[in-house]
Write an enzyme that holds these catalytic residues in place. Structure first.
Site, PDB file in Angstrom:
ATOM      1  N   GLU A 145       0.514   0.422  -5.612  1.00 26.72           N
ATOM      2  CA  GLU A 145      -0.597   1.612  -5.355  1.00 26.72           C
ATOM      3  C   GLU A 145      -2.228   1.207  -6.348  1.00 26.72           C
ATOM      4  OE1 GLU A 145      -1.511   3.347  -2.930  1.00 26.72           O
ATOM      5  OE2 GLU A 145      -3.264   4.534  -3.727  1.00 26.72           O
ATOM      6  N   CYS A 191      -2.069   3.952  11.320  1.00 25.84           N
ATOM      7  CA  CYS A 191      -1.675   5.241  12.087  1.00 25.84           C
ATOM      8  C   CYS A 191      -3.672   4.865  12.954  1.00 25.84           C
ATOM      9  CB  CYS A 191      -1.708   6.483  11.054  1.00 25.84           C
ATOM     10  SG  CYS A 191      -2.504   6.599   9.755  1.00 25.84           S
ATOM     11  N   CYS A 203       1.011  -1.045  -0.210  1.00 26.76           N
ATOM     12  CA  CYS A 203      -0.357  -0.331   0.254  1.00 26.76           C
ATOM     13  C   CYS A 203       0.712   1.598  -0.086  1.00 26.76           C
ATOM     14  CB  CYS A 203      -0.966   0.428   1.400  1.00 26.76           C
ATOM     15  SG  CYS A 203      -2.037  -1.683   1.900  1.00 26.76           S
ATOM     16  N   ALA A 204       1.559   1.932  -1.288  1.00 22.92           N
ATOM     17  CA  ALA A 204       2.404   2.657  -1.066  1.00 22.92           C
ATOM     18  C   ALA A 204       2.306   3.854  -1.014  1.00 22.92           C
ATOM     19  CB  ALA A 204       3.518   1.855  -2.185  1.00 22.92           C
ATOM     20  N   ALA A 205       1.611   4.215  -1.370  1.00 26.32           N
ATOM     21  CA  ALA A 205       1.183   6.177  -2.079  1.00 26.32           C
ATOM     22  C   ALA A 205       0.554   6.449  -1.352  1.00 26.32           C
ATOM     23  CB  ALA A 205       0.074   6.067  -2.838  1.00 26.32           C
ATOM     24  N   PRO A 206       1.508   7.864  -0.256  1.00 26.43           N
ATOM     25  CA  PRO A 206       2.170   8.302  -0.990  1.00 26.43           C
ATOM     26  C   PRO A 206       4.317   8.394  -1.165  1.00 26.43           C
ATOM     27  CG  PRO A 206       1.943   9.991   0.636  1.00 26.43           C
ATOM     28  CD  PRO A 206       1.078   8.796   0.992  1.00 26.43           C
ATOM     29  N   GLY A 207       4.024   7.258  -0.603  1.00 28.25           N
ATOM     30  CA  GLY A 207       5.444   7.484  -0.550  1.00 28.25           C
ATOM     31  C   GLY A 207       6.570   6.608   0.242  1.00 28.25           C
ATOM     32  N   MET A 208       5.817   7.536   1.891  1.00 31.60           N
ATOM     33  CA  MET A 208       7.180   7.652   2.595  1.00 31.60           C
ATOM     34  C   MET A 208       7.303   6.610   3.313  1.00 31.60           C
ATOM     35  SD  MET A 208       6.589  10.959   2.313  1.00 31.60           S
ATOM     36  CE  MET A 208       7.033  11.726   4.054  1.00 31.60           C
ATOM     37  N   LYS A 209       7.178   5.624   3.033  1.00 33.64           N
ATOM     38  CA  LYS A 209       7.258   3.908   3.764  1.00 33.64           C
ATOM     39  C   LYS A 209       8.343   3.798   2.980  1.00 33.64           C
ATOM     40  CE  LYS A 209       3.975   3.742   7.345  1.00 33.64           C
ATOM     41  NZ  LYS A 209       3.056   4.820   7.195  1.00 33.64           N
TER      42      LYS A 209
HETATM   43  C1  LIG Z   1      -2.031   4.402   4.263  1.00 34.94           C
HETATM   44  S1  LIG Z   1      -2.137   4.906   3.245  1.00 34.94           S
HETATM   45  C2  LIG Z   1      -0.241   4.438   2.777  1.00 34.94           C
HETATM   46  C3  LIG Z   1       1.142   5.268   3.387  1.00 34.94           C
HETATM   47  C4  LIG Z   1       2.390   4.986   2.896  1.00 34.94           C
HETATM   48  N1  LIG Z   1       2.567   4.086   3.150  1.00 34.94           N
HETATM   49  C5  LIG Z   1       2.817   5.471   2.808  1.00 34.94           C
HETATM   50  O1  LIG Z   1       4.062   5.470   3.933  1.00 34.94           O
HETATM   51  O2  LIG Z   1       3.749   7.073   2.457  1.00 34.94           O
HETATM   52  C6  LIG Z   1      -2.593   3.286   2.309  1.00 34.94           C
HETATM   53  C7  LIG Z   1      -3.120   3.149   1.011  1.00 34.94           C
HETATM   54  O3  LIG Z   1      -3.218   1.979   0.109  1.00 34.94           O
HETATM   55  C8  LIG Z   1      -3.899   2.379  -0.988  1.00 34.94           C
HETATM   56  N2  LIG Z   1      -4.655   1.036  -1.406  1.00 34.94           N
HETATM   57  C9  LIG Z   1      -5.568   0.493  -0.785  1.00 34.94           C
HETATM   58  N3  LIG Z   1      -6.323  -0.661  -1.415  1.00 34.94           N
HETATM   59  C10 LIG Z   1      -5.410  -1.182  -2.221  1.00 34.94           C
HETATM   60  C11 LIG Z   1      -4.678  -2.626  -2.610  1.00 34.94           C
HETATM   61  N4  LIG Z   1      -5.777  -3.342  -2.486  1.00 34.94           N
HETATM   62  N5  LIG Z   1      -3.775  -2.668  -3.330  1.00 34.94           N
HETATM   63  C12 LIG Z   1      -2.968  -1.167  -3.183  1.00 34.94           C
HETATM   64  N6  LIG Z   1      -3.083   0.190  -3.067  1.00 34.94           N
HETATM   65  C13 LIG Z   1      -4.155  -0.165  -2.368  1.00 34.94           C
HETATM   66  C14 LIG Z   1      -4.690   2.793  -0.500  1.00 34.94           C
HETATM   67  O4  LIG Z   1      -5.316   3.845  -2.139  1.00 34.94           O
HETATM   68  C15 LIG Z   1      -3.469   4.149   0.340  1.00 34.94           C
HETATM   69  O5  LIG Z   1      -2.861   5.070  -0.491  1.00 34.94           O
END
Ligand SMILES: C[S@@+](CC[C@H](N)C(=O)[O-])C[C@H]1O[C@@H](n2cnc3c(N)ncnc32)[C@H](O)[C@@H]1O
Length: 626
Positions: free
Chosen positions: A271, A371, A247-253
Site C-alpha cells: 500500500e 468497483c 493495492c492492498a489497503a484497507p485490506g479486505m481482499k
Molecule cells: C481500491 S483501493 C484497494 C482496496 C483493497 N484491495 C481492498 O480490498 O480493501 C486502491 C488502493 O491502492 C492504493 N494505491 C494507489 N497507488 C498505489 C501504488 N502505486 N502502489 C500501491 N498502492 C497504491 C491506494 O492508496 C488505495 O488504498
C-alpha cells in the site's frame, strides 16, 4: 455491455425509446455529457422529445434503481434491456404516458404498472440513498481464520436469527440464481441465508444492525460486499502460494485471500499511502492474517528481484468507484466522473496491470478488479494491456461464474472475458473483474529484466564495457555489478521483520511510519554506504542510482500523479525507444505534479525492459558464437 438482451425488433420498439435507452446507458456507464449525446443523435426529428425523455429518466435515476430492485423486473424478465426498461418506466410513471404498441418490452413494462405505482408511493423520494441501502441485502464474510462457519451460524441462531435455505429449483443455473435473488431481496427481519457462490459468505437483510454484534468487533465477521469477494474467489490461490496484492489497503481482499490460504503461504500486501497502510496493518492484525507481509511503498517499485516466487497477483487499483451504490454521484449526477479523470485513472490502471504482467516471471494468474462500471477502466484497460504486453498472458473466463456474472463488452478485444456484477440485477455493488493466466509463451521468464542496461544509456554502457574488456572479463556476470544493496528490499525485509514481531506481540497496530518506512536519516546513511561502495569498486555499474532513478520516475505513475500521457487511447506503445526517450525527456520537462516533481510518460518506462532483453540476447548470442 453485453447483458443478455431481449431481441427487440427494431421496427417495433419506437426509435425514441431505443435512442433514449442508449443515451442513458452511455451517461450512466461512461460518464458522458447527456446534452452532448442528445445533440449528437442522428434522430434529428426527435431531438426535443429525446432531450426531455433522457433528462427525465436521468433525474429519476435513484428512484428507478429502487423500483427495479423492489419489483425485481430485471430478474423476472432477464431478457429485458435494463436501460430501455428505465426509459419505459419513466414514460409510464412520471410522464404518465401509456406504453401502447405490440413490442414485447413495452407490454412487459406496461404490465408492471400497478406495481411501479405502489412501490413508488413507498419510496422515500427525499431519501433515495437510505431507501436503496435498506432494500439491498447486506453481505457478511466469515473470517475463517478466527471462527468457523458453523460457529458463526450457531451464534446467529442463538441470537434468534433464522437460517433460510434456497429450495432446489432444478439444475438450470439461471433459475437457481434468480430464485436466490428473489430470496435475498425479500429476507424479513432476523432471516439470513448462505450465499450460493462464495463460500463463507452470509446474506442478511439490508437494515441489519451489525454494530452491536461482538463477532464484528472481534474481526470474526467482516462487512464485505459479495462483489468485492469475487477477487479472492477467482484468484483461487492454493494453500502454500505466494501472492502479491498490489493495492492492498484497507485490506479486505488481502484478508480474504489469507483466509482462503488458511494462513499457509505468503501474501505481500503493498500500500502506497502511509495512512491507509496503517489501516491495512490494523485490519490484517485484527483478522489474524499472519501470512500477510504488509509493505508501505509503491507496487511499481517492486519486481521479482524484491519479491521472489510470486505466483498469484491481485491488482485492485484506485478507480472512479462508479459501481459503489453508496456513492451519491452514481444516482444524482453521473456527469461527475469527468473524461479527464477517467483517462488518468485508466492510465494508472494500465501501468500497474502491465507492471504485474512484466515483472513477476513466476506469476501464473492475475486478477484485475475495479468497483467501476465504466468500460474505460475495465475492458479498455484489458485490451490496452494485452495489446502492449508480450503475449504471455491471456484473459480467461473462470468456469465458476460464467453462469451468473454478466460478461464485458466484446467491442473491446477479449473484453467479453471480463465480468460485471451489477447493482440493479445482482443486488451487490457494481464491480468488474478480469482474470489473466500465463500462456505457454514465457520468454520474459527466461531472461530476467535488467533495468540497468536501459537506464545507464548507450554511452555509459560502452565505457563500462571497455573497462571490463581491459580487465579481460569473460563472463557477463563479471561485467555486471555485484548485486548492490537494494534499499527497497532491505527496507521491506526490515519492515516484515518488525511487522512479524509486532504481530507475534499482538502490537502490529502500533507499527508506524518509523518502523515500516525508512526514516530519512537511515535513508541518508544507506545512500552514503552505497555511494561509498561505488567509490571503492571500480567495476561498479551504477545499478543502484539507476534503479533509484527509475524508481523516482515510476513512483510518480500513481493515482494522483498521473498526467495526460497515461491516456490509454494514445497508442504509444509501438514508438521506437529513441522516440520514447525524446518523449520522456519532453515529458520530464513539461509534466509536473502538484509537488513540482517531474513525471515521466508511462510508455517509456513500461516498454524499456523488452528492449533490454533483446539487447542482452544479441550480446549473449555473439559471445556464444565467439
Ligand atoms: C481500491 S483501493 C484497494 C482496496 C483493497 N484491495 C481492498 O480490498 O480493501 C486502491 C488502493 O491502492 C492504493 N494505491 C494507489 N497507488 C498505489 C501504488 N502505486 N502502489 C500501491 N498502492 C497504491 C491506494 O492508496 C488505495 O488504498
Amino acid at each position: 455491455m453485453s447483458e443478455t438482451k431481449f431481441r427487440h425488433s427494431t421496427a417495433r420498439v419506437p426509435r425514441l425509446y431505443k435512442e433514449a435507452g442508449k443515451i442513458v446507458q452511455k451517461v450512466r456507464e461512461e460518464g458522458g455529457s447527456f446534452k452532448g449525446l442528445v445533440f449528437q443523435s442522428k434522430q434529428r426529428s426527435l431531438l426535443k422529445s429525446l432531450y426531455a425523455l433522457v433528462a427525465e429518466t436521468l433525474r429519476h435515476g435513484s428512484e428507478l434503481d429502487a423500483l427495479l430492485r423492489q419489483t425485481q423486473i430485471l430478474i423476472k424478465e432477464p431478457r429485458l434491456d435494463p436501460w430501455l426498461a428505465r426509459v419505459l418506466i419513466t414514460e409510464l410513471v412520471w410522464r404518465q404516458r401509456p406504453l401502447s404498441g405490440p413490442a414485447m418490452p413495452l407490454k412487459i413494462v406496461q404490465s408492471y404498472k400497478s406495481q411501479f405505482l405502489s412501490e413508488q408511493n413507498n419510496l422515500s423520494i427525499n431519501l433515495p440513498q437510505a431507501a436503496s441501502r435498506a432494500s439491498r441485502p447486506r453481505f457478511i464474510r466469515i473470517n475463517t481464520l478466527k471462527a468457523s462457519e458453523d460457529e458463526v451460524i450457531n451464534f446467529f441462531l442463538q441470537e434468534g436469527w433464522h437460517l433460510q435455505t434456497v429450495e432446489d429449483v432444478g439444475t438450470s443455473e439461471d433459475k437457481k440464481y434468480s430464485h436466490f435473488l428473489q430470496k435475498i431481496s425479500s429476507l424479513s427481519e432476523r432471516e439470513f441465508i448462505k450465499d450460493i457462490h462464495i463460500p463463507n459468505l452470509l446474506v442478511f437483510p439490508g437494515n441489519m444492525e451489525f454494530y452491536n454484534i461482538e463477532l464484528y468487533h472481534t474481526g470474526s465477521i467482516l462487512l464485505q460486499d459479495k462483489a468485492s469477494c469475487m477477487s479472492a474467489f477467482l484468484l483461487n490461490a492454493p494453500l502454500g502460494s505466494t501472492v502479491l496484492d498490489m493495492c492492498a489497503a484497507p485490506g479486505m481482499k488481502t484478508t480474504h485471500i489469507a483466509a482462503t490460504l488458511n494462513n499457509i503461504g505468503t501474501i505481500y500486501a503493498i500500500e502506497k499511502h502511509p495512512a491507509r497502510f496503517d489501516s491495512l496493518c490494523q485490519i490484517v492484525s485484527q483478522a489474524e492474517a499472519t501470512c500477510v507481509k504488509p509493505i508501505c511503498g509503491s507496487s511499481l517499485d517492486f519486481t521479482h528481484k524484491d519479491l521472489p516466487d510470486v505466483e498469484y497477483i491481485i491488482v485492485d487499483p484506485t478507480c472512479s468507484g462508479t459501481g459503489m451504490t453508496s456513492r451519491k454521484e452514481l444516482f444524482s449526477d453521473t456527469e461527475d466522473v469527468s473524461k479527464a479523470r477517467l483517462e488518468k485513472l485508466a492510465g494508472f490502471q494500465c501501468a500497474i496491470l502491465r507492471h504485474a504482467m512484466q515483472n513477476f516471471p513466476n506469476v501464473k494468474r492475475i486478477v484485475y478488479s475495479t468497483c467501476s462500471l465504466c468500460p474505460e477502466e475495465n475492458e479498455a484497460v484489458m485490451e490496452e494491456v494485452l495489446k502492449s504486453t508480450p503475449p504471455n498472458f491471456k484473459a480467461i473466463v473462470p468456469s465458476n461464474c460464467t453462469q451468473w456474472m454478466k460478461r464485458g463488452s466484446n467491442s473491446y478485444e477479449q473484453g467479453d472475458c471480463g465480468l460485471y456484477a451489477r447493482p440493479e440485477v445482482d443486488l451487490t455493488n457494481g464491480f468488474f473483474v478480469a482474470v489473466f493466466e500465463r500462456t505457454e509463451n514465457e520468454y520474459v521468464l527466461k531472461e530476467p529484466i535488467d533495468l540497468t542496461q536501459v537506464e545507464v544509456g548507450k554511452e555509459d554502457l560502452k565505457k563500462k564495457k571497455k573497462k571490463k574488456d581491459n580487465k579481460k572479463a569473460t563472463d557477463e556476470e563479471t561485467v555486471r555489478a555485484p548485486e548492490p544493496v537494494n534499499p527497497a528490499f532491505e527496507r521491506m525485509k526490515r519492515a516484515m521483520g518488525n511487522f512479524n514481531t509486532a504481530l507475534e506481540n499482538g502490537s502490529a497496530n502500533e507499527l508506524n511510519g518509523d518502523t515500516i518506512q525508512e526514516s530519512k536519516s537511515s535513508k541518508k546513511s544507506k545512500k552514503k554506504k552505497v555511494d561509498k561502495e561505488q567509490e571503492t569498486n571500480e567495476d561498479f555499474i551504477p545499478l543502484e542510482p539507476c534503479t533509484e532513478k527509475k524508481k523516482k520516475r515510476k513512483s510518480h505513475i500513481d493515482e494522483e500523479h498521473l498526467t495526460e500521457t497515461g491516456n490509454i487511447h494514445e497508442n504509444n506503445f509501438t514508438d521506437s525507444i529513441s522516440k520514447k526517450k525524446k518523449k520522456k525527456k519532453k515529458s520530464n520537462e513539461l509534466d509536473e505534479d502538484a509537488d513540482g516533481d517531474n513525471i515521466v510518460a508511462q510508455d517509456s518506462i513500461e516498454s524499456a525492459p523488452v528492449e533490454s532483453i533483446s539487447k542482452k540476447k544479441k550480446k549473449k548470442n555473439k559471445r556464444n558464437s565467439e
